[in-house]
Write a protein that holds these residues in place. Structure first.
Motif, mmCIF file in Angstrom:
data_model
loop_
_atom_site.group_PDB
_atom_site.id
_atom_site.type_symbol
_atom_site.label_atom_id
_atom_site.label_comp_id
_atom_site.label_asym_id
_atom_site.label_seq_id
_atom_site.Cartn_x
_atom_site.Cartn_y
_atom_site.Cartn_z
ATOM 1 N N ASP A 1 -0.330 -0.327 -23.553
ATOM 2 C CA ASP A 1 -1.280 0.514 -23.257
ATOM 3 C C ASP A 1 -1.996 -0.618 -21.565
ATOM 4 O OD1 ASP A 1 -1.771 2.173 -24.470
ATOM 5 O OD2 ASP A 1 -2.696 1.093 -26.399
ATOM 6 N N LYS A 2 -1.526 -2.275 -22.372
ATOM 7 C CA LYS A 2 -2.126 -2.497 -20.707
ATOM 8 C C LYS A 2 -0.718 -1.930 -19.333
ATOM 9 C CE LYS A 2 -2.760 -7.533 -19.961
ATOM 10 N NZ LYS A 2 -2.882 -8.899 -19.662
ATOM 11 N N PHE A 3 -0.049 -1.726 -19.868
ATOM 12 C CA PHE A 3 1.172 -1.610 -18.728
ATOM 13 C C PHE A 3 0.484 -0.067 -18.041
ATOM 14 C CE2 PHE A 3 4.883 -0.138 -16.360
ATOM 15 C CZ PHE A 3 5.194 -1.428 -16.141
ATOM 16 N N TYR A 4 -0.076 0.334 -18.772
ATOM 17 C CA TYR A 4 -0.383 1.826 -18.583
ATOM 18 C C TYR A 4 -1.593 1.507 -17.523
ATOM 19 C CZ TYR A 4 -1.062 7.179 -18.398
ATOM 20 O OH TYR A 4 -0.536 7.620 -18.091
ATOM 21 N N GLN A 5 -2.210 1.063 -17.158
ATOM 22 C CA GLN A 5 -3.572 0.315 -16.512
ATOM 23 C C GLN A 5 -2.769 0.360 -15.104
ATOM 24 O OE1 GLN A 5 -5.242 -2.900 -18.105
ATOM 25 N NE2 GLN A 5 -6.282 -2.148 -19.883
ATOM 26 N N ASN A 6 -1.534 0.049 -15.198
ATOM 27 C CA ASN A 6 -0.626 -0.071 -13.015
ATOM 28 C C ASN A 6 -1.104 1.616 -13.248
ATOM 29 O OD1 ASN A 6 -0.057 -3.095 -13.456
ATOM 30 N ND2 ASN A 6 1.321 -2.208 -15.005
ATOM 31 N N VAL A 7 -0.417 1.965 -13.755
ATOM 32 C CA VAL A 7 -0.044 4.458 -13.616
ATOM 33 C C VAL A 7 -1.213 4.361 -13.094
ATOM 34 C CG1 VAL A 7 0.633 5.689 -14.435
ATOM 35 C CG2 VAL A 7 2.016 3.541 -15.136
ATOM 36 N N GLN A 8 -2.741 3.899 -14.330
ATOM 37 C CA GLN A 8 -4.136 4.590 -13.895
ATOM 38 C C GLN A 8 -4.482 4.284 -12.416
ATOM 39 O OE1 GLN A 8 -5.798 3.449 -17.656
ATOM 40 N NE2 GLN A 8 -5.591 5.138 -17.886
ATOM 41 N N ARG A 9 -4.467 2.580 -12.143
ATOM 42 C CA ARG A 9 -4.772 2.150 -11.179
ATOM 43 C C ARG A 9 -4.194 3.409 -9.582
ATOM 44 N NH1 ARG A 9 -3.072 -2.314 -12.166
ATOM 45 N NH2 ARG A 9 -1.832 -2.728 -10.845
ATOM 46 N N MET A 10 -2.991 3.152 -9.421
ATOM 47 C CA MET A 10 -1.968 4.080 -8.587
ATOM 48 C C MET A 10 -2.559 5.453 -8.710
ATOM 49 S SD MET A 10 -0.482 1.599 -7.250
ATOM 50 C CE MET A 10 -1.339 0.760 -7.613
ATOM 51 N N LEU A 11 -3.043 6.259 -9.740
ATOM 52 C CA LEU A 11 -3.689 7.633 -9.770
ATOM 53 C C LEU A 11 -4.421 7.821 -8.756
ATOM 54 C CD1 LEU A 11 -2.346 8.874 -13.168
ATOM 55 C CD2 LEU A 11 -0.914 9.458 -11.250
ATOM 56 N N ARG A 12 -5.381 6.555 -9.131
ATOM 57 C CA ARG A 12 -6.672 6.730 -8.545
ATOM 58 C C ARG A 12 -7.011 5.774 -6.725
ATOM 59 N NH1 ARG A 12 -8.418 3.705 -13.229
ATOM 60 N NH2 ARG A 12 -8.035 2.151 -12.075
ATOM 61 N N LYS A 13 -6.184 5.404 -6.784
ATOM 62 C CA LYS A 13 -5.535 5.085 -5.537
ATOM 63 C C LYS A 13 -4.479 6.317 -4.733
ATOM 64 C CE LYS A 13 -5.714 0.366 -5.840
ATOM 65 N NZ LYS A 13 -4.898 -0.906 -5.749
ATOM 66 N N GLY A 14 -3.964 6.819 -5.207
ATOM 67 C CA GLY A 14 -3.452 7.766 -4.639
ATOM 68 C C GLY A 14 -4.386 9.044 -4.384
ATOM 69 N N LYS B 1 1.102 -1.211 0.038
ATOM 70 C CA LYS B 1 0.135 -0.094 0.251
ATOM 71 C C LYS B 1 0.651 1.149 -0.001
ATOM 72 C CE LYS B 1 -4.174 -2.378 2.258
ATOM 73 N NZ LYS B 1 -5.338 -2.214 3.170
ATOM 74 N N ASN B 2 2.669 1.448 -0.780
ATOM 75 C CA ASN B 2 2.773 2.020 -0.481
ATOM 76 C C ASN B 2 2.690 2.780 -1.783
ATOM 77 O OD1 ASN B 2 5.199 4.192 -1.016
ATOM 78 N ND2 ASN B 2 6.300 3.231 -0.156
ATOM 79 N N TYR B 3 1.886 3.484 -2.188
ATOM 80 C CA TYR B 3 1.219 3.784 -3.539
ATOM 81 C C TYR B 3 2.034 4.696 -4.329
ATOM 82 C CZ TYR B 3 -2.841 1.420 -1.817
ATOM 83 O OH TYR B 3 -3.507 0.565 -1.605
ATOM 84 N N SER B 4 2.295 5.164 -3.342
ATOM 85 C CA SER B 4 3.246 6.387 -3.966
ATOM 86 C C SER B 4 4.548 5.957 -5.211
ATOM 87 C CB SER B 4 4.001 7.337 -3.418
ATOM 88 O OG SER B 4 4.304 7.539 -2.404
#
Length: 390
Positions: free
Chosen positions: A377-390, A353-356
């Motif tokens: 595009d699939k890899f970038y979904q990881n970035v988007q997921r962290m942006l939502r959690k952050g 849970k260290n999202y940053s």
């Protein structure tokens, strides 16, 4: 009376042919041991002369007048598909000397004639030192023979520390005392040697009852042994219509076995050797696999990305993913320009849970990807997921 040498030792005639990036050298070799001149064929891998670092496994092919090109063709196919390393292949022509070089003495306890023992000494004391002294060979040595020449290969196992790692006995005509000989060689000694050995021999209806009986007797004996580093492959192919077709089938099957550790992790390897390991043991297995590849075959491959992915389920799913950080750092060290290391580090921080920090690693990984990569595009979904959690 021994024949006087009238030409410079070792080299009488030399010429080479370059084909498809490979270099084939034909030498006339004057043997002191045999008091004879032998034709030797040497095949060097593609780009051999441009690569000053790599050492190559060495294979000696007996009866090279018909076995050499067949073995070379298969070795090229296996190296091209990354199932085996490139090899230096040396063939000894025996068309006119076969019965002398590999003769079997039915009345001798050893079953090897004086002439065949001289031929063995020619290989060990003259040819091998010459090849190893003039070409870039790795420690892994294979020898290939057919029929009575296959029987000759077994003699090398009598040494306290056998010279060859792999013995390919094609359509073998074993001597009458083959089992007694192999027992006398005390093969259990191999278990105390830090090396790996392979013994391949085939069988089939085409061979005839007498030959098959000796093959079966040897197999029965070898199956009683439990030597971890002595890998026996008894290959029965009753559907082979002739000894000729059997040779063509046996060579690739032998290569498959001998170089099994070189190829990427197969489903069988994963299921039998890796699946039940802990994360640190799985990582150690992967590292040791490539250390052994480098040592045996002179092939510094790093670690293939497909093998990294092959064990990722163990790293992710076991022990709460605690080894993702170790795994990611190892991969970054191996492949600094690959997004994979950052992906596993991102998974590690995300699980904690260290999202940053996870976002930081995912962004670094995405930045190393080609936008045209279908996985980007699939890899970038990881970035988007962290942006939502952050």
């Amino acid at each position: 009376m021994r024949m006087k040498a009238i030409f410079p030792l070792l080299l009488l005639l030399f010429f080479s042919i370059a084909t498809f990036g490979q270099k084939r050298i034909v030498k006339k070799y004057e043997s002191v041991e045999l008091q004879d001149i032998r034709t030797i064929n040497i095949l060097l891998p593609k780009a051999y002369e441009l690569d000053t670092i790599t050492n190559y496994p060495l294979t000696i092919v007996l009866d090279s007048e018909y076995l050499f090109d067949l073995y070379v063709g298969n070795s090229k196919l296996y190296s091209h598909t990354d199932k085996a390393p490139k090899q230096i292949v040396v063939g000894i022509e025996m068309a006119n000397t076969r019965l002398k070089d590999a003769g079997i003495d039915e009345n001798s306890k050893s079953s090897f004639t004086a002439d065949s023992r001289s031929f063995i000494k020619f290989i060990t004391d003259e040819l091998l030192p010459y090849i190893e002294g003039n070409y870039k060979t790795s420690p892994f040595l294979t020898i290939v023979g057919n029929g009575i020449s296959a029987n000759l290969l077994t003699y090398f196992l009598r040494n306290e520390s056998p010279i060859f790692n792999a013995y390919v006995c094609l359509n073998p005509t074993f001597g009458p005392n083959i089992v007694e000989l192999m027992k006398a060689y005390d093969l259990q000694k191999l278990s105390s040697i830090d090396n790996t050995y392979y013994f391949y021999f085939n069988d089939g209806n085409f061979m005839g009852e007498e030959k098959r009986q000796k093959v079966a007797e040897l197999n029965t004996f070898l199956q009683t042994l439990n030597i971890k580093n002595f890998n026996v492959k008894y290959d029965v192919k009753d559907d082979s219509p002739s000894n000729i077709s059997a040779i063509g089938e046996a060579i690739p099957r032998a290569l498959e076995k001998i170089f099994e550790i070189y190829s990427g992790i197969t489903k069988e390897e994963f299921d039998t050797k890796i699946k039940n390991l802990s994360p640190p043991d799985a990582i150690a297995y992967l590292e040791n696999k490539y250390i052994e590849i480098d040592y045996l075959f002179g092939a510094n491959l790093g670690i293939r990305e497909i093998d990294i992915i092959a064990i990722e389920s163990i790293i992710i799913e076991k022990e709460n993913g605690d080894y993702l950080k170790t795994y990611g750092e190892m991969i970054l060290n191996l492949y600094p320009f690959s997004p994979l290391g950052h992906y596993y580090l991102g998974r590690y921080y995300e699980a904690g849970k260290n999202y940053s920090q996870a976002l930081y690693q995912y962004r670094l990984g995405y930045g190393k990807m080609d936008p045209a990569d279908p996985n980007a595009d699939k890899f970038y979904q990881n970035v988007q997921r962290m942006l939502r959690k952050g």
